[in-house]
Design a protein around this motif. Sequence first.
Motif, PDB file in Angstrom:
ATOM      1  N   ASN A  48      30.259  55.362  36.870  1.00  0.00           N
ATOM      2  CA  ASN A  48      29.669  54.894  35.607  1.00  0.00           C
ATOM      3  C   ASN A  48      29.163  53.455  35.659  1.00  0.00           C
ATOM      4  N   TYR A  49      29.537  52.666  36.679  1.00  0.00           N
ATOM      5  CA  TYR A  49      29.086  51.267  36.756  1.00  0.00           C
ATOM      6  C   TYR A  49      27.853  51.094  37.649  1.00  0.00           C
ATOM      7  N   GLN A  50      27.317  52.190  38.157  1.00  0.00           N
ATOM      8  CA  GLN A  50      26.157  52.066  39.037  1.00  0.00           C
ATOM      9  C   GLN A  50      24.922  51.618  38.249  1.00  0.00           C
ATOM     10  N   GLY A  83      29.244  54.327  44.716  1.00  0.00           N
ATOM     11  CA  GLY A  83      30.407  53.713  44.089  1.00  0.00           C
ATOM     12  C   GLY A  83      30.893  52.650  45.048  1.00  0.00           C
ATOM     13  N   VAL A  84      32.210  52.479  45.137  1.00  0.00           N
ATOM     14  CA  VAL A  84      32.726  51.455  46.054  1.00  0.00           C
ATOM     15  C   VAL A  84      33.619  52.083  47.132  1.00  0.00           C
ATOM     16  N   HIS A  85      34.038  51.240  48.079  1.00  0.00           N
ATOM     17  CA  HIS A  85      34.645  51.744  49.310  1.00  0.00           C
ATOM     18  C   HIS A  85      35.890  52.612  49.075  1.00  0.00           C
ATOM     19  N   GLY A 108      32.773  46.627  48.145  1.00  0.00           N
ATOM     20  CA  GLY A 108      34.237  46.530  48.149  1.00  0.00           C
ATOM     21  C   GLY A 108      34.768  46.511  46.727  1.00  0.00           C
ATOM     22  N   CYS A 109      35.943  45.922  46.558  1.00  0.00           N
ATOM     23  CA  CYS A 109      36.552  45.864  45.217  1.00  0.00           C
ATOM     24  C   CYS A 109      37.585  44.746  45.231  1.00  0.00           C
ATOM     25  N   SER A 110      37.466  43.799  44.299  1.00  0.00           N
ATOM     26  CA  SER A 110      38.409  42.670  44.278  1.00  0.00           C
ATOM     27  C   SER A 110      39.823  43.144  43.977  1.00  0.00           C
ATOM     28  N   LEU A 111      39.947  44.189  43.158  1.00  0.00           N
ATOM     29  CA  LEU A 111      41.279  44.693  42.812  1.00  0.00           C
ATOM     30  C   LEU A 111      41.934  45.349  44.033  1.00  0.00           C
ATOM     31  N   ILE A 136      44.201  54.034  41.937  1.00  0.00           N
ATOM     32  CA  ILE A 136      43.193  54.551  42.880  1.00  0.00           C
ATOM     33  C   ILE A 136      42.397  53.403  43.515  1.00  0.00           C
ATOM     34  N   ASN A 137      42.317  52.261  42.814  1.00  0.00           N
ATOM     35  CA  ASN A 137      41.623  51.087  43.361  1.00  0.00           C
ATOM     36  C   ASN A 137      42.505  50.391  44.398  1.00  0.00           C
ATOM     37  N   THR A 138      42.825  51.100  45.476  1.00  0.00           N
ATOM     38  CA  THR A 138      43.578  50.539  46.604  1.00  0.00           C
ATOM     39  C   THR A 138      43.004  51.152  47.875  1.00  0.00           C
ATOM     40  N   TYR A 195      44.478  41.847  40.067  1.00  0.00           N
ATOM     41  CA  TYR A 195      43.539  42.076  38.960  1.00  0.00           C
ATOM     42  C   TYR A 195      42.127  42.239  39.502  1.00  0.00           C
ATOM     43  N   CYS A 196      41.281  42.810  38.657  1.00  0.00           N
ATOM     44  CA  CYS A 196      39.847  42.937  38.961  1.00  0.00           C
ATOM     45  C   CYS A 196      39.161  41.713  38.369  1.00  0.00           C
ATOM     46  N   HIS A 197      38.363  41.006  39.170  1.00  0.00           N
ATOM     47  CA  HIS A 197      37.758  39.762  38.667  1.00  0.00           C
ATOM     48  C   HIS A 197      36.771  40.017  37.528  1.00  0.00           C
ATOM     49  N   VAL A 198      36.192  41.219  37.493  1.00  0.00           N
ATOM     50  CA  VAL A 198      35.199  41.529  36.440  1.00  0.00           C
ATOM     51  C   VAL A 198      35.932  41.760  35.109  1.00  0.00           C
ATOM     52  N   HIS A 199      36.935  42.617  35.151  1.00  0.00           N
ATOM     53  CA  HIS A 199      37.650  42.929  33.908  1.00  0.00           C
ATOM     54  C   HIS A 199      38.515  41.764  33.425  1.00  0.00           C
ATOM     55  N   GLN A 200      39.023  40.986  34.379  1.00  0.00           N
ATOM     56  CA  GLN A 200      39.834  39.829  33.995  1.00  0.00           C
ATOM     57  C   GLN A 200      38.998  38.875  33.130  1.00  0.00           C
ATOM     58  N   PRO A 223      41.746  49.364  30.382  1.00  0.00           N
ATOM     59  CA  PRO A 223      43.067  48.728  30.540  1.00  0.00           C
ATOM     60  C   PRO A 223      43.136  47.656  31.631  1.00  0.00           C
ATOM     61  N   GLU A 224      42.060  47.470  32.422  1.00  0.00           N
ATOM     62  CA  GLU A 224      42.051  46.379  33.411  1.00  0.00           C
ATOM     63  C   GLU A 224      41.612  45.044  32.798  1.00  0.00           C
ATOM     64  N   CYS A 225      41.248  45.041  31.502  1.00  0.00           N
ATOM     65  CA  CYS A 225      40.694  43.817  30.902  1.00  0.00           C
ATOM     66  C   CYS A 225      41.733  42.700  30.757  1.00  0.00           C
ATOM     67  N   VAL A 294      29.758  42.017  35.110  1.00  0.00           N
ATOM     68  CA  VAL A 294      28.911  42.785  36.027  1.00  0.00           C
ATOM     69  C   VAL A 294      29.618  42.828  37.381  1.00  0.00           C
ATOM     70  N   CYS A 295      29.769  44.011  37.945  1.00  0.00           N
ATOM     71  CA  CYS A 295      30.431  44.129  39.248  1.00  0.00           C
ATOM     72  C   CYS A 295      29.388  44.098  40.375  1.00  0.00           C
ATOM     73  N   ALA A 296      29.379  42.990  41.096  1.00  0.00           N
ATOM     74  CA  ALA A 296      28.402  42.823  42.195  1.00  0.00           C
ATOM     75  C   ALA A 296      28.618  43.873  43.280  1.00  0.00           C
ATOM     76  N   PHE A 297      29.854  44.323  43.439  1.00  0.00           N
ATOM     77  CA  PHE A 297      30.129  45.355  44.461  1.00  0.00           C
ATOM     78  C   PHE A 297      29.428  46.666  44.086  1.00  0.00           C
ATOM     79  N   MET A 298      29.566  47.054  42.832  1.00  0.00           N
ATOM     80  CA  MET A 298      28.937  48.306  42.374  1.00  0.00           C
ATOM     81  C   MET A 298      27.414  48.221  42.478  1.00  0.00           C
ATOM     82  N   LYS A 299      26.889  47.031  42.230  1.00  0.00           N
ATOM     83  CA  LYS A 299      25.417  46.883  42.195  1.00  0.00           C
ATOM     84  C   LYS A 299      24.800  46.769  43.592  1.00  0.00           C
TER      85      LYS A 299
HETATM   86 FE1  SF4 Z   1      36.673  46.811  41.676  1.00  0.00          FE
HETATM   87 FE2  SF4 Z   1      36.493  45.601  39.357  1.00  0.00          FE
HETATM   88 FE3  SF4 Z   1      34.292  46.285  40.593  1.00  0.00          FE
HETATM   89 FE4  SF4 Z   1      35.869  48.172  39.541  1.00  0.00          FE
HETATM   90  S1  SF4 Z   1      34.739  46.598  38.436  1.00  0.00           S
HETATM   91  S2  SF4 Z   1      34.928  48.174  41.575  1.00  0.00           S
HETATM   92  S3  SF4 Z   1      37.866  47.266  39.835  1.00  0.00           S
HETATM   93  S4  SF4 Z   1      35.792  44.805  41.309  1.00  0.00           S
END
Ligand code: SF4
Length: 338
Positions: A48-50, A83-85, A108-111, A136-138, A195-200, A223-225, A294-299
């Motif tokens: 959904n973040y693509q 999506g991400v890795h 990747g994913c900061s979380l 799942i974000n591991t 934590y996820c840097h975007v939701h944080q 819930p990651e906010c 905005v998640c740079a990884f997703m984009k």
């Molecule tokens: Fe990871 Fe956050 Fe991006 Fe989701 S939004 S992929 S948790 S960095």
Amino acid sequence: MSSKIPFEARYTLPPIERVPDTPEEIRHKQERIRRLKAERKAVILAHNYQRDEVQEVGDFVGDSLGLSQEAARTDAQVIVFCGVHFMAETAAILCPEKTVLLPDLKAGCSLAASITPEELRAYKARYPDAVVVSYINTSAAVKALSDYCCTSANAKKVIDAIPADREILFLPDKFLTAVVAQQTKRANIIAYPGYCHVHQSIQPADVARILEEHPDIELLLHPECGCVSSCMAKVFDGTLPQERTAFLSTEGMIRHVEESSAKEFAVGTEVGILHRLEKKYPDRRFYPVNPNAVCAFMKTITLDKVIRSLETLTPEVRVPEEIARKARRAIDRMLELV
Ligand code: SF4
Ligand code: 13P
């Protein structure tokens, strides 16, 4: 339990590529993807973040849970994971005989980066009797050391399946842990500080601002906010109306709007979700709680990269057999519960 390497030092945020395509160029590339996809007998799974135009070529667009369920059931020989890795790894674990492609390995994913297998081993040594529930974000290697996997859509269900007297190591997201502890009323959930840097970055001040501008708006929060604890406290003391505040996975948000009579929604998650919400519910209004979430990884995933992946059948994501076998136990336990 604190980590020696600061979380922010564990990943490099890729620059967000500006794609200057005209609407006609976008259509042309999407057509090309559809043709290549048929030739390769591939399926495209998109989170959904693509980017909007990438979501449009997805055979399935959804949240982490829906994407893993779809990966588990597809007949296609090739899965292009937009999506991400960690998501592509999960698909590779569930479908070891298939080719799983991630159009850009920098996704990747900061979380996920906030906990390593070594850190989890040390954590387990400290709480040897605890049940390990990993989001799942591991990485696959972290899942391989876990008893259960969960997503934001089923975390409560997974926790509820564990006997009440068992201690739980829940990781790595501290904000999701706070929500789950509150929802399950369990005092024996041990949190990890990830934590996820975007939701944080979705903070109590952002919520206050949007409520001031739209006092009757319905609040949908992932819930990651970073604002979840403050919002839960406000629901508790009555400053936030409970019936207009919901903690949901991305797909949960899409479903929630269907059932709600509200006309305006404040959306607390990565802004890519607005594309699906606006498309599905053109008569409702959606406002991002923080438009900079905005998640740079997703984009990193673009139409050009999806084309290249389908043409070359690269980059492929593979998980070593031993890790995949162990990680699969945790993922299967989750999938059996939903
Ligand atoms: Fe990871 Fe956050 Fe991006 Fe989701 S939004 S992929 S948790 S960095
Ligand atoms: P869900 O789509 O499962 O809600 O997850 C959000 C997320 O952070 C994915 O990176």
